[in-house]
Design an enzyme around this catalytic site. Structure first.
Site, PDB file in Angstrom:
ATOM      1  N   HIS A 183     -67.986  34.331  13.733  1.00  0.00           N
ATOM      2  CA  HIS A 183     -66.847  33.455  14.022  1.00  0.00           C
ATOM      3  C   HIS A 183     -66.494  32.585  12.830  1.00  0.00           C
ATOM      4  O   HIS A 183     -65.336  32.248  12.610  1.00  0.00           O
ATOM      5  CB  HIS A 183     -67.144  32.585  15.241  1.00  0.00           C
ATOM      6  N   GLU A 412     -67.737  60.696  15.713  1.00  0.00           N
ATOM      7  CA  GLU A 412     -68.727  59.893  14.993  1.00  0.00           C
ATOM      8  C   GLU A 412     -70.069  60.611  14.922  1.00  0.00           C
ATOM      9  O   GLU A 412     -71.051  60.062  14.450  1.00  0.00           O
ATOM     10  CB  GLU A 412     -68.849  58.487  15.604  1.00  0.00           C
ATOM     11  N   ASP A 436     -70.809  55.041  12.674  1.00  0.00           N
ATOM     12  CA  ASP A 436     -71.831  55.945  13.202  1.00  0.00           C
ATOM     13  C   ASP A 436     -71.831  57.279  12.463  1.00  0.00           C
ATOM     14  O   ASP A 436     -72.882  57.876  12.245  1.00  0.00           O
ATOM     15  CB  ASP A 436     -71.621  56.177  14.703  1.00  0.00           C
ATOM     16  N   CYS A 481     -61.437  54.239  12.821  1.00  0.00           N
ATOM     17  CA  CYS A 481     -61.578  52.889  13.358  1.00  0.00           C
ATOM     18  C   CYS A 481     -62.924  52.270  12.956  1.00  0.00           C
ATOM     19  O   CYS A 481     -63.311  51.250  13.489  1.00  0.00           O
ATOM     20  CB  CYS A 481     -61.399  52.863  14.868  1.00  0.00           C
TER      21      CYS A 481
HETATM   22  C1  PEP Z   1     -68.031  53.459  14.542  1.00  0.00           C
HETATM   23  O1  PEP Z   1     -69.116  53.954  14.842  1.00  0.00           O
HETATM   24  O2  PEP Z   1     -67.506  53.572  13.413  1.00  0.00           O
HETATM   25  C2  PEP Z   1     -67.271  52.672  15.519  1.00  0.00           C
HETATM   26  C3  PEP Z   1     -66.048  52.261  15.267  1.00  0.00           C
HETATM   27  O3  PEP Z   1     -67.901  52.319  16.663  1.00  0.00           O
HETATM   28  P1  PEP Z   1     -69.028  51.147  16.742  1.00  0.00           P
HETATM   29  O4  PEP Z   1     -69.027  50.448  15.414  1.00  0.00           O
HETATM   30  O5  PEP Z   1     -68.615  50.276  17.861  1.00  0.00           O
HETATM   31  O6  PEP Z   1     -70.239  51.957  17.006  1.00  0.00           O
HETATM   32 MG    MG Z   2     -69.712  54.073  16.930  1.00  0.00          MG
END
Ligand code: PEP
Ligand code: MG
Length: 557
Positions: A183, A412, A436, A481
């Site tokens: 934060h 992922e 991931d 993402c």
């Molecule tokens: C990722 O694995 O890149 C992802 C966006 O999911 P998280 O970071 O929530 O595992």
């Molecule tokens: Mg992930």
């Protein structure tokens, strides 16, 4: 002059004298015990007082700070905390120790969850310090009144302190701990204070030392020379000029190729903040944040409310992606524990957990369908941790049966990236989770800081898996993402291999937009070819930068 380096999390250059924030009070030496019921009432009263004070500050804070102060107040009012304090009192602790241990348990759970949740530990510890101070009859801990230009230096800064800082007086923040999604980092960039986190050498700075900081590169100059400060300022001015020159509206490359720039969020308040920062929609709503730290799953009605809020934040045709529950491994759920596992990251997590607890998934899908009806907006829904064609089909059938029209999967797991043409057959879109994907491609635990050399998405093998996903996409919209999407230079590589949607922390959107506006699609493709041909992440980055527009120099850290 000494140069320290941390992680720049809020852009800008500042210079002033350091003010070291003293640590919060620890456990008192004496902690007299009374009746359990009386001690519990004392602790509850102290927690309520802290929550009331935070709410009061929220009433007088600006919009950026309200959500954080209210969320911190909610932590103090969490009934789970009260139960835990009571248990500790019953097993013989005094009020201060019971409070301390109850918070410790919560902190441990969040730390084990990792990532975004682990960074909420600072918020919890702040509530604990404030409550201990109330119990001991001491003034509230934290940042003192600041009446002259200052750079705050702390082990970590509490969000309640950061939220009310005056950017006229506070020229910068440097913390030894903290992370990019803490934060402190989020608020500092909202308020516009240059900030650097994870700078352990900051522990050696004393109050009164002259400092200059650059919140993009993460540089802290101690007793700086004038010329060195001038270099920092010139770079920041150049960066501002590049960011200001970004055309408003939808994101395009220089030659007009449309690329979506979206935000990663964990709560409806994040969506509102992200929109203000130029997010066109949401590329990843980590819905598991609604489920964690709870004894029971949120009801369908509760979920409909949250999902509707997020959908209502954006226009009708915006892409707003809800990822179904990604629990297990580093995000355990109290009410969906499938038992201990030797290797949880390779165990029953993500979609694998949903396949066992179909009740949780079906409620979530039904809530999304109801939110779609209520708002008249069509959510995108995707499953985490999909490895095979059958898993993708299983999820797609279930989501469509629930009435959802735009269904996707996260890529992922390397297996899904390699076989994307089959895995994506039954879905409409995919989003690559590079966090991931990197962990699994490099066989390197993403929570293990010492493995950071392996864990960069600049690893040629990871970029190749992204390319493989795009190559097999058959015209479907493929996004990224993971953290990679927020790196302006890497974003060029991603677009160069076929990515058309980038989702990131909202604060990174403007720099990514600027990077894309400086390059044509052909340039991105050329940069991607060069980066993928390199043997190491460092050389890949260097090759990309060598071909990029010179304006990129100020956008990369
Ligand atoms: C990722 O694995 O890149 C992802 C966006 O999911 P998280 O970071 O929530 O595992
Ligand atoms: Mg992930």
């Amino acid at each position: 002059m000494q140069t320290l380096t941390g992680l720049g999390v809020s852009a800008g250059v500042g210079q002033a004298e350091a003010l070291v924030v003293s640590p919060a009070p620890g456990l008192p030496e004496t902690d007299p015990k009374g009746e359990v019921k009386d001690d519990l009432a004392t602790v509850q009263a102290a927690l309520n007082k802290v929550a009331d004070r935070l709410d009061y500050r929220a009433m007088h804070a600006d919009a950026a700070a309200v959500a954080v102060l209210t969320a911190t107040a909610m932590m103090a009012r969490d009934p789970g905390l009260g139960f835990s304090v009571e248990n500790h009192l019953k097993s013989g602790s005094g009020p201060a120790h019971a409070l301390w241990d109850a918070f410790d348990e919560f902190c441990e759970q969040l730390t084990a969850a990792g990532g975004y949740l682990a960074e909420r530990v600072t918020d919890l510890k702040d509530v604990r310090s404030r409550t201990l101070a109330v119990l001991a009859g001491l003034p509230e801990p934290g940042v003192p009144t600041i009446d002259r230009p200052t750079i705050l230096v702390a082990e970590d800064l509490a969000p309640a302190d950061t939220a009310t800082l005056d950017p006229e007086m506070v020229k910068g923040l440097v913390t030894a701990a903290g992370g990019p999604t803490s934060h402190t980092a989020i608020l500092a960039s909202q308020i516009g204070i240059p900030a650097i986190v994870r700078c352990p050498q900051a522990r050696s700075i004393t109050s009164g030392t002259k400092l200059a900081v650059d919140g993009v590169t993460g540089t802290v100059l101690v007793e700086p020379e004038e010329e060195a400060v001038a270099v920092l300022i010139a770079r920041a001015e150049k960066r501002k000029a590049v960011l200001d020159a970004v055309p408003e509206g939808d994101t395009h490359t220089k030659d007009g190729l449309r690329v979506l720039t979206l935000a990663n969020i964990g709560a409806p308040a994040d969506a509102i903040a992200a929109k203000k920062k130029g997010a066109e929609g949401v590329g990843l709503f980590r819905t598991e944040f609604l489920f964690l730290e709870r004894q029971d799953a949120p009801t369908k009605t509760e979920q409909v409310g949250v999902y509707s809020q997020v959908l209502d934040t954006f226009d009708e045709d915006a892409k707003v992606v809800f990822r179904t529950l990604d629990a297990g491994a580093d995000k355990p759920l109290a009410f969906a524990d499938l038992g201990p596992e030797e290797n949880p990251a390779l165990g029953r997590r993500g979609l694998r957990l949903s396949q066992v607890r179909t009740d949780l998934l079906d409620t979530q899908l039904a809530a999304l369908a109801e939110a779609a009806q209520k708002t008249g907006k069509m959510p995108y829904v995707m499953a985490p941790m999909v490895a095979t064609t059958l898993e993708a089909k299983w999820f797609s059938d279930r989501a469509r049966e629930a009435g959802l029209g735009v269904v996707g999967v996260m890529v992922e797991v390397p297996a899904a990236a390699l076989r994307s043409s089959q895995v994506l057959e039954t879905v409409d879109f995919a989003s690559i989770g590079t966090n991931d994907l990197t962990q699994y491609a490099m066989a390197a635990d993403r929570l293990q800081g010492e493995l950071s050399d392996l864990l960069t998405p600049w690893q040629p093998a990871v970029m190749q898996l992204v390319k493989s996903t795009c190559d097999g996409a058959g015209g479907r919209l493929i996004g990224v993402c993971g953290e990679a999407a927020g790196d302006p230079l890497l974003a060029l590589v991603l677009v160069g291999v076929g990515i058309r949607s980038l989702s990131m922390a909202a604060g990174k959107i403007q720099a990514v937009k600027a990077a894309l506006a400086l390059h044509t699609q052909a340039q991105c493709e050329e940069i991607a070819v060069a980066a993928l041909a390199q043997p190491t992440p460092e050389e890949a980055k260097k090759a990309a930068l060598a071909l990029a527009d010179p304006g990129m120099e100020v956008l990369v850290s």
